[in-house]
Design a protein around this motif. Structure first.
Motif, PDB file in Angstrom:
ATOM      1  N   MET A  57      34.238  45.166  39.341  1.00  0.00           N
ATOM      2  CA  MET A  57      34.014  44.523  40.642  1.00  0.00           C
ATOM      3  C   MET A  57      34.131  45.598  41.722  1.00  0.00           C
ATOM      4  N   HIS A 145      39.286  31.442  60.139  1.00  0.00           N
ATOM      5  CA  HIS A 145      39.427  31.398  58.681  1.00  0.00           C
ATOM      6  C   HIS A 145      38.688  30.225  58.013  1.00  0.00           C
ATOM      7  N   SER A 219      42.789  33.025  48.040  1.00  0.00           N
ATOM      8  CA  SER A 219      43.860  32.284  47.380  1.00  0.00           C
ATOM      9  C   SER A 219      44.561  31.289  48.306  1.00  0.00           C
ATOM     10  N   LEU A 235      39.507  35.894  41.159  1.00  0.00           N
ATOM     11  CA  LEU A 235      40.387  37.051  41.100  1.00  0.00           C
ATOM     12  C   LEU A 235      41.622  36.763  41.921  1.00  0.00           C
ATOM     13  N   LEU A 390      42.540  41.831  35.917  1.00  0.00           N
ATOM     14  CA  LEU A 390      41.678  42.680  36.731  1.00  0.00           C
ATOM     15  C   LEU A 390      42.486  43.949  36.984  1.00  0.00           C
TER      16      LEU A 390
HETATM   17  C1  LIG Z   1      41.420  41.229  43.971  1.00  0.00           C
HETATM   18  C2  LIG Z   1      40.887  40.989  45.340  1.00  0.00           C
HETATM   19  C3  LIG Z   1      39.739  41.636  45.752  1.00  0.00           C
HETATM   20  C4  LIG Z   1      39.221  41.466  47.034  1.00  0.00           C
HETATM   21  N1  LIG Z   1      38.116  42.162  47.420  1.00  0.00           N
HETATM   22  C5  LIG Z   1      37.664  42.030  48.700  1.00  0.00           C
HETATM   23  C6  LIG Z   1      36.556  42.782  49.166  1.00  0.00           C
HETATM   24  O1  LIG Z   1      35.974  43.577  48.452  1.00  0.00           O
HETATM   25  N2  LIG Z   1      36.153  42.617  50.450  1.00  0.00           N
HETATM   26  C7  LIG Z   1      36.759  41.733  51.309  1.00  0.00           C
HETATM   27  O2  LIG Z   1      36.336  41.636  52.451  1.00  0.00           O
HETATM   28  N3  LIG Z   1      37.799  40.990  50.878  1.00  0.00           N
HETATM   29  C8  LIG Z   1      38.263  41.150  49.615  1.00  0.00           C
HETATM   30  N4  LIG Z   1      39.336  40.417  49.192  1.00  0.00           N
HETATM   31  C9  LIG Z   1      39.862  39.397  50.094  1.00  0.00           C
HETATM   32  C10 LIG Z   1      39.414  38.017  49.637  1.00  0.00           C
HETATM   33  O3  LIG Z   1      38.029  37.888  49.498  1.00  0.00           O
HETATM   34  C11 LIG Z   1      39.880  36.984  50.612  1.00  0.00           C
HETATM   35  O4  LIG Z   1      39.278  37.149  51.851  1.00  0.00           O
HETATM   36  C12 LIG Z   1      41.344  37.122  50.794  1.00  0.00           C
HETATM   37  O5  LIG Z   1      41.980  37.029  49.534  1.00  0.00           O
HETATM   38  C13 LIG Z   1      41.821  36.071  51.751  1.00  0.00           C
HETATM   39  O6  LIG Z   1      41.371  34.811  51.383  1.00  0.00           O
HETATM   40  P1  LIG Z   1      42.309  33.577  51.640  1.00  0.00           P
HETATM   41  O7  LIG Z   1      42.600  33.601  53.088  1.00  0.00           O
HETATM   42  O8  LIG Z   1      41.540  32.382  51.174  1.00  0.00           O
HETATM   43  O9  LIG Z   1      43.521  33.847  50.793  1.00  0.00           O
HETATM   44  C14 LIG Z   1      39.872  40.590  47.924  1.00  0.00           C
HETATM   45  C15 LIG Z   1      41.025  39.911  47.501  1.00  0.00           C
HETATM   46  C16 LIG Z   1      41.550  40.122  46.228  1.00  0.00           C
HETATM   47  C17 LIG Z   1      42.787  39.394  45.813  1.00  0.00           C
END
Ligand SMILES: Cc1cc2nc3c(=O)[nH]c(=O)nc-3n(C[C@H](O)[C@H](O)[C@H](O)COP(=O)(O)O)c2cc1C
Length: 434
Positions: A57, A145, A219, A235, A390
């Motif tokens: 990824m 958000h 998450s 993930l 991962l």
């Molecule tokens: C393993 C992992 C990889 C992620 N990769 C990216 C990424 O490449 N680009 C990005 O903008 N956010 C990335 N994020 C952030 C998530 O897409 C997401 O925005 C973040 O977990 C917050 O989402 P939530 O507010 O629903 O928890 C990643 C998060 C995790 C846990």
């Protein structure tokens, strides 16, 4: 006999590779600019393909952002076909933001990549919280958000309609009649929603996977619902408070959400972020771990702006690094899940320095020889119930990658815990194989 195998994917998030805390990391060689022509990424993809990983990824952020350390990188779209061409079975999952594409353009791009990779493409869906990204693309600020998820819901709905717009048998290529595409079998998508409008059919026929694989990493409560609705793989990072019990709770929660909306929970593979640290002996691995994760004042100075950024602007430089950090609540519009994990480390005993250290610490303490680390992974999967890990590397060096692909993976293979060879041609089929 039940299949106890689990999946492995690689989180490629530490570009420019080999650069750590303002220095070339040990064992990064003298090639820390390699990533710019893609050669490092191609070498990495070849290693992972040889080791039987489900996918790599490729993380992405679209704008220059000095504060968060998102400075130099390549657009994943440029390297995905190179990586696909250098490998046979590895899935190539690229991060693209719903905020900076139109669904039609993204659907077309992904479908095309699915063809040229022979069915090994995935899209890691992000909505992007960064203000700099909004400015770079001519906007003023990113939506909040939950609204970003609402927009992303519609985005996914449109891309799915486009991907599904060709019926099986639409490509006839009949030399007798001269008909190439049976237009009756290509549906015109007419979508006019709150955020997007599109009229027309996709002009790229369905790829080998039908639709590209969808990956998602939110998450928060809203993020989990979004993932349950659209994702094929989710993930999760549980931060420094990772334990099989916490992992199981989250996985069970997501599986419950899947069942609630009528999706088969086994059809979505939930992978947990881990950072194994290997050594010839357990002591050597711990020495490396301690050297790597100790948070010096310099380190902390580099990390605090990142925390402020993640929290949506809370000033972390106001705190004494060595005083106990009192639990606080911060409402923000950024990475809620990830930042929530960080705040949860404030247990009334930890200092801010220790919180920073523990938040970077490899989940499950996967520290030791390949045998010791394999034991812990096996045990965790037995408790959690699936579906795999991962793996990320900090720093990202060829040495670290080889330690995993040629040290840890063979040990997992000997125990029958991961695949020895790929059974199918496409990413989705391999991911769903067990
Ligand atoms: C393993 C992992 C990889 C992620 N990769 C990216 C990424 O490449 N680009 C990005 O903008 N956010 C990335 N994020 C952030 C998530 O897409 C997401 O925005 C973040 O977990 C917050 O989402 P939530 O507010 O629903 O928890 C990643 C998060 C995790 C846990």
């Amino acid at each position: 006999m039940t299949d106890k195998r689990f999946h492995l994917a690689w989180f490629c998030n530490a570009l420019p590779h080999g650069w750590m805390n303002g220095k070339a990391a040990p064992w990064s060689g003298n090639d820390i600019l390699d990533w710019q022509d893609g050669s490092f990424l191609i070498d990495m993809a070849r290693n992972l393909d040889r080791a039987g990983f489900d996918y790599i990824m490729i993380e992405d952020h679209v704008a220059f952002d000095q504060m968060a350390g998102y400075t130099a990188r390549l657009d994943p779209i440029a390297v995905m076909p190179l990586m696909a061409q250098a490998t046979k079975n590895l899935g190539i999952v690229g991060t693209l933001s719903t905020s900076f594409y139109h669904p039609y353009g993204l659907a077309r791009l992904m479908q095309s990549l699915d063809h040229v990779s022979h069915g090994r493409i995935g899209w890691n869906v992000v909505t992007t919280s960064e203000h700099e990204a909004a400015l770079a693309f001519g906007g003023i600020e990113q939506p909040k958000h939950d609204e970003r998820y609402e927009i992303a819901d519609e985005f996914l709905d449109v891309t799915r309609q486009l991907w599904d717009s060709w019926e099986p048998g639409a490509v006839v290529a009949n030399e007798e009649t001269g008909m190439y595409v049976d237009r009756e079998k290509v549906g015109i998508v007419e979508h006019e929603g709150k955020w997007y409008k599109t009229t027309g059919a996709l002009n790229v026929p369905p790829g080998p996977q039908g639709r590209p694989l969808i990956s998602q990493a939110g998450s928060s409560d809203r993020g989990r619902d979004f993932g349950a609705k659209w994702a094929d793989t989710i993930l999760l990072s549980t931060g420094g408070q990772n334990s099989p019990t916490v992992m199981k709770e989250i996985r069970d929660d997501i599986r419950r959400r899947l069942a609630l909306i009528g999706r088969d929970p086994d059809s979505v593979k939930i992978l947990f972020l881990v950072t194994p640290m290997l050594g010839d002996t357990v002591e050597a691995a711990w020495d490396r771990h301690n050297a790597r994760y100790y948070v010096s004042d310099e380190d902390a100075a580099l990390r605090l702006p990142g925390l402020s950024h993640m929290s949506g602007g809370h000033d972390f430089s106001q705190y004494d690094l060595d005083a106990v950090f009192k639990p606080i609540e911060i409402h923000h519009e950024g990475h809620q899940g990830t930042f929530g994990n960080f705040l949860a480390l404030a247990d009334g005993e930890r200092t801010l320095r220790k919180m920073i250290q523990d938040s970077r610490v490899t989940s499950l303490d996967l520290i030791g020889t390949p045998e010791v680390v394999a034991d812990k992974m096996e045990e965790a999967m037995e408790i959690v119930g699936g579906d795999g890990f991962l793996i990320q590397s900090r720093p990202l060096t060829r040495r670290f990658i080889a330690e995993i692909t040629d040290g840890l993976v063979p040990e997992l293979q000997r125990r029958g815990l991961v695949r020895k060879e790929y059974e199918f041609d496409t990413l989705r089929e391999n991911l769903l194989a067990f």
